[in-house]
Structure formats: C-alpha cells, structure tokens
Motif scaffolding. Sequence first.
Motif, mmCIF file in Angstrom:
data_model
loop_
_atom_site.group_PDB
_atom_site.id
_atom_site.type_symbol
_atom_site.label_atom_id
_atom_site.label_comp_id
_atom_site.label_asym_id
_atom_site.label_seq_id
_atom_site.Cartn_x
_atom_site.Cartn_y
_atom_site.Cartn_z
ATOM 1 N N ARG A 23 60.400 116.171 -30.324
ATOM 2 C CA ARG A 23 59.563 115.320 -31.184
ATOM 3 C C ARG A 23 58.106 115.776 -31.157
ATOM 4 N NH1 ARG A 23 59.550 112.909 -35.536
ATOM 5 N NH2 ARG A 23 58.555 110.914 -35.639
ATOM 6 N N ARG A 115 57.967 105.753 -36.808
ATOM 7 C CA ARG A 115 59.275 106.054 -36.214
ATOM 8 C C ARG A 115 59.592 105.070 -35.085
ATOM 9 N NH1 ARG A 115 64.292 106.952 -36.333
ATOM 10 N NH2 ARG A 115 65.123 108.377 -34.787
ATOM 11 N N GLU A 118 60.715 101.862 -36.553
ATOM 12 C CA GLU A 118 62.087 101.978 -37.046
ATOM 13 C C GLU A 118 63.086 101.896 -35.891
ATOM 14 O OE1 GLU A 118 62.332 105.720 -39.073
ATOM 15 O OE2 GLU A 118 60.933 105.110 -40.642
#
Length: 148
Positions: A23, A115, A118
């Motif tokens: 990431r 993110r 989410e």
Amino acid sequence: MDEEALVAVEREVGLMFRRGRARVAELSRRVHPELEGMAYSMLAYIEQAGRVRVTDVGVHFAVGKATVSRQIRALEELGLVAREADPLDRRAALVSLTEDGRERYRAAYGVRMRRMREVMGGWSREDVVRFADLLHRFNDVLGESPAE
C-alpha cells in the motif's frame, strides 16, 4: 499463553505488514512516480512534524545516517522537501515539505483515508477505537524490545 492464538496473531500481523508495504508503494507512486516507499513514509513524518531535523527523521525510522540522507536527497530532488540549516546548530539540517510536496502528500493521504473509511465503514465506533487502542499497545511493546 495460548500458542495457537499467538501463531494466529503473528500470521495476521505478518499479512498486515506485507499488505502495508504494498500500500505504501502504491501511495508513494501517487505522490510521485519515482518516489520509494520509505521516502513516502518519511514524507508523511515530515508533514506531521512540520519542520524537523534530518537526524530526528533517522531516529524516528531507526535508520542510519546514510539511508536517511539518501532518502531526503531523493525527496529534495523531486521538489517535495526543502532543506535548511538549523538556526540553533549550523551543523544540523532541518527539512520541511515544499508547497508541491504538501499538496501531493495530502492528495495521497486523502486516498488513504477514503480507503480506511471503506474498509472500516461497517465497524462500530467502539470497535474502531478498541482496535486503535490495541494496535497502539502492540506498537508500544514492539518499540520496547529489539528484534531477535
């Protein structure tokens, strides 16, 4: 201590670290296509600190002078940080984000936080707070003892 539970924690932490490295590499490319993952992490630290000594960046990341100097130089060459002499100690250097560096970092940070929203959107606030507390506790313990 339950060995099976420890093995499960070790496995999940390992997975989290591997995914985290991937990431960070992705986020670093969002900031600049030539930016390395470690340099992205340093950029995040510098953004948080505002203006920080290069040596303190090295201490924070537990890396040597050569490594931190190389990463900071790369950030400078990309126009993401600026270096200046420390007015309190002319032998030391301070680094801070340039306006371009700040804008690029904040854009990547926005993607990162979207993110997280989410991923954790279905969690209760209490679960998120508890998870953050447990991670903090875990990181504190990791910081106390050297790796074997």
